[in-house]
Write a protein that holds these residues in place. Structure first.
Motif, PDB file in Angstrom:
ATOM      1  N   VAL A 118       0.860  -1.178   0.000  1.00  0.00           N
ATOM      2  CA  VAL A 118       0.000   0.000   0.000  1.00  0.00           C
ATOM      3  C   VAL A 118       0.899   1.232   0.000  1.00  0.00           C
ATOM      4  CG1 VAL A 118      -1.934  -1.107   1.193  1.00  0.00           C
ATOM      5  CG2 VAL A 118      -0.199   0.065   2.512  1.00  0.00           C
ATOM      6  N   PHE A 119       0.335   2.371  -0.229  1.00  0.00           N
ATOM      7  CA  PHE A 119       1.060   3.637  -0.146  1.00  0.00           C
ATOM      8  C   PHE A 119       0.068   4.655   0.386  1.00  0.00           C
ATOM      9  CE2 PHE A 119       2.898   7.570  -1.851  1.00  0.00           C
ATOM     10  CZ  PHE A 119       4.197   7.416  -1.428  1.00  0.00           C
ATOM     11  N   LYS A 120      -0.049   4.696   1.721  1.00  0.00           N
ATOM     12  CA  LYS A 120      -1.046   5.540   2.366  1.00  0.00           C
ATOM     13  C   LYS A 120      -0.406   6.410   3.425  1.00  0.00           C
ATOM     14  CE  LYS A 120      -4.760   2.229   1.749  1.00  0.00           C
ATOM     15  NZ  LYS A 120      -5.874   1.532   2.378  1.00  0.00           N
ATOM     16  N   GLY A 121      -0.917   7.615   3.537  1.00  0.00           N
ATOM     17  CA  GLY A 121      -0.464   8.503   4.592  1.00  0.00           C
ATOM     18  C   GLY A 121      -1.093   8.091   5.913  1.00  0.00           C
ATOM     19  N   GLU A 152       2.348   8.901  23.690  1.00  0.00           N
ATOM     20  CA  GLU A 152       2.679   9.889  24.723  1.00  0.00           C
ATOM     21  C   GLU A 152       2.328  11.316  24.305  1.00  0.00           C
ATOM     22  OE1 GLU A 152       6.822   9.258  25.357  1.00  0.00           O
ATOM     23  OE2 GLU A 152       6.539   7.198  26.016  1.00  0.00           O
ATOM     24  N   ASN A 153       1.110  11.527  23.788  1.00  0.00           N
ATOM     25  CA  ASN A 153       0.640  12.847  23.358  1.00  0.00           C
ATOM     26  C   ASN A 153       1.441  13.459  22.225  1.00  0.00           C
ATOM     27  OD1 ASN A 153      -1.415  12.782  25.330  1.00  0.00           O
ATOM     28  ND2 ASN A 153       0.041  13.492  26.871  1.00  0.00           N
ATOM     29  N   SER A 154       2.145  12.627  21.438  1.00  0.00           N
ATOM     30  CA  SER A 154       2.886  13.098  20.265  1.00  0.00           C
ATOM     31  C   SER A 154       2.330  12.415  19.027  1.00  0.00           C
ATOM     32  CB  SER A 154       4.368  12.748  20.387  1.00  0.00           C
ATOM     33  OG  SER A 154       4.954  13.400  21.478  1.00  0.00           O
ATOM     34  N   GLY A 155       2.416  13.092  17.896  1.00  0.00           N
ATOM     35  CA  GLY A 155       1.988  12.515  16.632  1.00  0.00           C
ATOM     36  C   GLY A 155       3.041  12.731  15.573  1.00  0.00           C
ATOM     37  N   ILE A 156       3.325  11.695  14.786  1.00  0.00           N
ATOM     38  CA  ILE A 156       4.328  11.782  13.728  1.00  0.00           C
ATOM     39  C   ILE A 156       3.711  11.234  12.446  1.00  0.00           C
ATOM     40  CG2 ILE A 156       6.581  10.958  12.913  1.00  0.00           C
ATOM     41  CD1 ILE A 156       7.428  10.665  15.811  1.00  0.00           C
ATOM     42  N   ALA A 157       3.839  11.990  11.359  1.00  0.00           N
ATOM     43  CA  ALA A 157       3.344  11.531  10.063  1.00  0.00           C
ATOM     44  C   ALA A 157       4.214  10.369   9.583  1.00  0.00           C
ATOM     45  CB  ALA A 157       3.385  12.667   9.058  1.00  0.00           C
ATOM     46  N   CYS A 158       3.572   9.431   8.893  1.00  0.00           N
ATOM     47  CA  CYS A 158       4.303   8.295   8.340  1.00  0.00           C
ATOM     48  C   CYS A 158       3.659   7.887   7.023  1.00  0.00           C
ATOM     49  CB  CYS A 158       4.313   7.126   9.315  1.00  0.00           C
ATOM     50  SG  CYS A 158       2.699   6.387   9.624  1.00  0.00           S
ATOM     51  N   THR A 159       4.340   7.031   6.285  1.00  0.00           N
ATOM     52  CA  THR A 159       3.793   6.434   5.073  1.00  0.00           C
ATOM     53  C   THR A 159       3.689   4.941   5.312  1.00  0.00           C
ATOM     54  OG1 THR A 159       4.855   8.119   3.703  1.00  0.00           O
ATOM     55  CG2 THR A 159       4.113   6.112   2.589  1.00  0.00           C
ATOM     56  N   SER A 184      -2.746   5.289  12.827  1.00  0.00           N
ATOM     57  CA  SER A 184      -4.024   5.771  12.300  1.00  0.00           C
ATOM     58  C   SER A 184      -3.877   6.084  10.818  1.00  0.00           C
ATOM     59  CB  SER A 184      -4.465   7.052  13.008  1.00  0.00           C
ATOM     60  OG  SER A 184      -4.543   6.849  14.395  1.00  0.00           O
ATOM     61  N   ILE A 185      -4.885   5.684  10.036  1.00  0.00           N
ATOM     62  CA  ILE A 185      -4.979   6.071   8.627  1.00  0.00           C
ATOM     63  C   ILE A 185      -6.349   6.729   8.488  1.00  0.00           C
ATOM     64  CG2 ILE A 185      -4.923   5.306   6.225  1.00  0.00           C
ATOM     65  CD1 ILE A 185      -3.417   2.774   7.248  1.00  0.00           C
ATOM     66  N   THR A 186      -6.367   8.043   8.490  1.00  0.00           N
ATOM     67  CA  THR A 186      -7.603   8.812   8.565  1.00  0.00           C
ATOM     68  C   THR A 186      -8.560   8.479   7.426  1.00  0.00           C
ATOM     69  OG1 THR A 186      -6.448  10.590   9.696  1.00  0.00           O
ATOM     70  CG2 THR A 186      -8.571  11.139   8.722  1.00  0.00           C
ATOM     71  N   ARG A 187      -8.074   8.428   6.190  1.00  0.00           N
ATOM     72  CA  ARG A 187      -8.974   8.233   5.049  1.00  0.00           C
ATOM     73  C   ARG A 187      -9.658   6.872   5.055  1.00  0.00           C
ATOM     74  NH1 ARG A 187      -5.142   7.457  -0.280  1.00  0.00           N
ATOM     75  NH2 ARG A 187      -5.491   5.221  -0.394  1.00  0.00           N
ATOM     76  N   ASP A 188      -9.106   5.911   5.798  1.00  0.00           N
ATOM     77  CA  ASP A 188      -9.705   4.578   5.895  1.00  0.00           C
ATOM     78  C   ASP A 188     -10.432   4.357   7.228  1.00  0.00           C
ATOM     79  OD1 ASP A 188      -8.566   4.095   3.436  1.00  0.00           O
ATOM     80  OD2 ASP A 188      -6.974   2.797   4.192  1.00  0.00           O
ATOM     81  N   ASN A 189     -10.494   5.379   8.068  1.00  0.00           N
ATOM     82  CA  ASN A 189     -11.047   5.225   9.422  1.00  0.00           C
ATOM     83  C   ASN A 189     -10.395   4.047  10.145  1.00  0.00           C
ATOM     84  OD1 ASN A 189     -12.852   7.403   9.295  1.00  0.00           O
ATOM     85  ND2 ASN A 189     -14.334   6.167   8.199  1.00  0.00           N
TER      86      ASN A 189
END
Length: 80
Positions: free
Chosen positions: A12-15, A21-28, A54-59
């Motif tokens: 797959v290739f999804k954002g 610990e209350n931090s968020g990091i973008a990943c692929t 989490s993959i927002t577009r796929d819930n």
């Protein structure tokens, strides 16, 4: 090479986002199976053993544990 995965993975290739610990990091997200995923990070950052993918577009939201790491690619196992 001996295959150790318990479920077949799919490319797959999804954002996505990993949170801990209350931090968020973008990943692929590069591949996924019923039992885990491999993700790429923009930079080699330290990660805890437990986190949420989490993959927002796929819930899609799954609790995970880190099982391997190679520079900026991280292997995750879903915690059921």
């Amino acid at each position: 090479m001996i295959e150790k995965r318990t479920a077949q993975r799919h490319r797959v290739f999804k954002g996505g986002t990993i949170t801990y610990e209350n931090s968020g990091i973008a990943c692929t997200v590069r591949n996924m199976s019923a039992s885990g995923a491999a993700i790429d990070l923009d930079a080699a950052v330290p990660l805890p053993q437990s986190l949420t993918l989490s993959i927002t577009r796929d819930n899609f939201v799954k609790n995970c544990r880190t099982v391997w790491r190679s520079d900026r690619r991280v292997g995750l196992a879903f915690v059921h």
